[in-house]
Write a protein that holds these residues in place. Structure first.
Motif, mmCIF file in Angstrom:
data_model
loop_
_atom_site.group_PDB
_atom_site.id
_atom_site.type_symbol
_atom_site.label_atom_id
_atom_site.label_comp_id
_atom_site.label_asym_id
_atom_site.label_seq_id
_atom_site.Cartn_x
_atom_site.Cartn_y
_atom_site.Cartn_z
ATOM 1 N N THR A 214 0.743 -1.404 -0.086
ATOM 2 C CA THR A 214 -0.075 -0.473 0.014
ATOM 3 C C THR A 214 0.771 1.398 -0.227
ATOM 4 N N SER A 215 0.299 2.531 -0.434
ATOM 5 C CA SER A 215 1.100 3.534 -0.668
ATOM 6 C C SER A 215 0.251 4.633 -0.129
ATOM 7 N N SER A 216 0.762 5.649 0.719
ATOM 8 C CA SER A 216 -0.090 6.869 1.243
ATOM 9 C C SER A 216 0.979 8.432 0.312
ATOM 10 N N THR A 217 -0.438 8.433 0.415
ATOM 11 C CA THR A 217 0.083 10.150 -0.817
ATOM 12 C C THR A 217 -0.024 10.974 0.218
ATOM 13 N N ALA A 218 -0.248 12.482 0.536
ATOM 14 C CA ALA A 218 -1.155 13.313 0.849
ATOM 15 C C ALA A 218 -1.264 14.939 0.115
ATOM 16 N N SER A 219 -2.311 15.320 -0.537
ATOM 17 C CA SER A 219 -2.332 16.607 -0.264
ATOM 18 C C SER A 219 -3.098 17.856 0.356
ATOM 19 N N GLN A 220 -3.030 19.236 -0.078
ATOM 20 C CA GLN A 220 -3.201 20.591 0.569
ATOM 21 C C GLN A 220 -3.798 21.505 -0.049
ATOM 22 N N SER A 221 -4.796 21.679 0.357
ATOM 23 C CA SER A 221 -5.669 22.803 -1.105
ATOM 24 C C SER A 221 -5.476 23.900 0.464
ATOM 25 N N ILE A 222 -5.070 25.731 -0.531
ATOM 26 C CA ILE A 222 -4.686 26.528 -0.339
ATOM 27 C C ILE A 222 -5.857 27.198 -0.670
ATOM 28 N N THR A 223 -6.434 28.528 0.062
ATOM 29 C CA THR A 223 -7.342 29.218 -0.460
ATOM 30 C C THR A 223 -6.306 30.847 -0.370
ATOM 31 N N LYS A 224 -5.779 32.068 -0.599
ATOM 32 C CA LYS A 224 -5.872 32.839 -0.176
ATOM 33 C C LYS A 224 -5.805 33.994 -0.927
ATOM 34 N N THR A 225 -5.592 35.755 -0.477
ATOM 35 C CA THR A 225 -5.824 36.259 -1.664
ATOM 36 C C THR A 225 -4.444 37.307 -2.216
ATOM 37 N N ILE A 226 -4.702 37.908 -3.044
ATOM 38 C CA ILE A 226 -3.472 38.224 -3.629
ATOM 39 C C ILE A 226 -4.060 39.502 -3.280
ATOM 40 N N ASN A 227 -3.073 40.590 -2.726
ATOM 41 C CA ASN A 227 -3.403 41.682 -2.346
ATOM 42 C C ASN A 227 -2.965 42.585 -3.245
ATOM 43 N N GLY A 228 -3.650 43.946 -3.281
ATOM 44 C CA GLY A 228 -2.814 45.025 -3.594
ATOM 45 C C GLY A 228 -3.725 46.498 -3.798
ATOM 46 N N SER A 229 -3.613 47.833 -3.509
ATOM 47 C CA SER A 229 -4.992 49.134 -3.752
ATOM 48 C C SER A 229 -3.478 50.141 -4.866
ATOM 49 N N HIS A 230 -4.774 50.761 -4.200
ATOM 50 C CA HIS A 230 -4.445 51.586 -5.725
ATOM 51 C C HIS A 230 -5.342 53.263 -5.648
ATOM 52 N N HIS A 231 -4.038 54.375 -5.449
ATOM 53 C CA HIS A 231 -5.070 55.962 -5.005
ATOM 54 C C HIS A 231 -4.831 56.742 -6.172
ATOM 55 N N PHE A 232 -6.928 56.826 -6.524
ATOM 56 C CA PHE A 232 -7.613 57.726 -6.916
ATOM 57 C C PHE A 232 -7.873 59.033 -6.455
ATOM 58 N N ILE A 233 -7.222 60.444 -7.393
ATOM 59 C CA ILE A 233 -7.611 61.315 -6.956
ATOM 60 C C ILE A 233 -8.783 61.805 -8.439
ATOM 61 N N ILE A 234 -9.584 62.982 -7.611
ATOM 62 C CA ILE A 234 -10.581 63.510 -8.456
ATOM 63 C C ILE A 234 -10.367 64.485 -8.040
ATOM 64 N N GLN A 235 -9.882 65.833 -9.341
ATOM 65 C CA GLN A 235 -9.162 67.239 -9.208
ATOM 66 C C GLN A 235 -10.563 67.380 -10.296
ATOM 67 N N GLY A 236 -10.867 68.227 -9.255
ATOM 68 C CA GLY A 236 -12.041 69.445 -10.555
ATOM 69 C C GLY A 236 -13.155 68.905 -10.637
#
Length: 231
Positions: free
Chosen positions: A8-30
């Protein structure tokens, strides 16, 4: 293990759920000049990249549609690149420019808000300063992957001891098939080993003359020197 037992053989795996984050600054002049451009019309910020996708902020100074947002400004986050099945988390922050830190934060799975802020209240608030609005946008792209663990320790490959094994064969004469007679002293050796190491021996042992060359007499070399050459 019996014949009926199967390994017999035994294997394993792991599911990983995560977020890749980023941001943006928006300036509305006028802002006052943008107001009145029409319902459903927007000002777009520059594209920014998060999680391998292009995003952009759309600001609707007169609202996105007349049914439920004509009295509100609307803000949406648009997916500017292909991939409509992208799942992401969003946070839109209207920055308090008075320095009090009372920012207006919206967090939701949806990509925007038709009723982001009531227009009349916005124009008398600390969010509008010098005819300028500042919006921070944070995007978290949800990604999933399967991790298969690898061996924790590298397998150490031992150093080759082939030379010592050949030396043992020479010492105990096991499997020898040729004898060298050097000044009366005999050395048992192996034709295949010698042929692999020397083109001269290869031509002697594996020629087409039909001779077996089971014993070879050498007269122009000393026994101790010849023994070293066999190692």
């Amino acid at each position: 293990m019996t014949d009926n037992e199967k390994p017999t053989s035994s294997t394993a795996s792991q599911s990983i759920t995560k977020t890749i984050n980023g941001s943006h600054h928006f300036i509305i002049q006028g802002y006052s000049l943008a107001k009145g451009m029409g319902i459903g019309k927007h000002i777009a910020g520059d594209n920014f990249t998060v999680g391998g996708y292009q995003w952009a902020i759309y600001f609707y100074p007169d609202g996105k549609n007349p049914e439920d947002s004509s009295n509100y400004v609307s803000v949406f986050i648009a997916l500017a690149s292909e991939g409509t099945d992208v799942r992401a988390l969003f946070e839109l922050t209207l920055v308090d420019q008075s320095g009090k830190g009372k920012h207006k934060v919206h967090s939701h799975f949806e990509r925007g808000y038709k009723r982001f802020f009531k227009r009349q209240a916005l124009e008398t608030s600390d969010y509008l300063k010098d005819d300028c609005l500042r919006i921070n946008c944070t995007v978290g792209v949800v990604v999933s992957a399967v991790d298969c663990p690898r061996l924790q320790h590298a397998i150490k490959v031992p150093e080759s001891d082939l030379g010592s094994h050949f030396g043992m064969l020479l010492d105990n004469n096991e499997g020898s098939d040729v004898v060298f007679n050097v000044a009366g002293e005999k050395f048992h050796a192996h034709k295949l080993v010698l042929a692999a190491r020397s083109p001269v021996f290869r031509s002697v042992f594996f020629t087409q003359d039909g001779e077996k060359h089971d014993e070879i007499e050498l007269t122009d070399i000393e026994p101790k020197v010849f023994k070293v050459s066999l190692l």
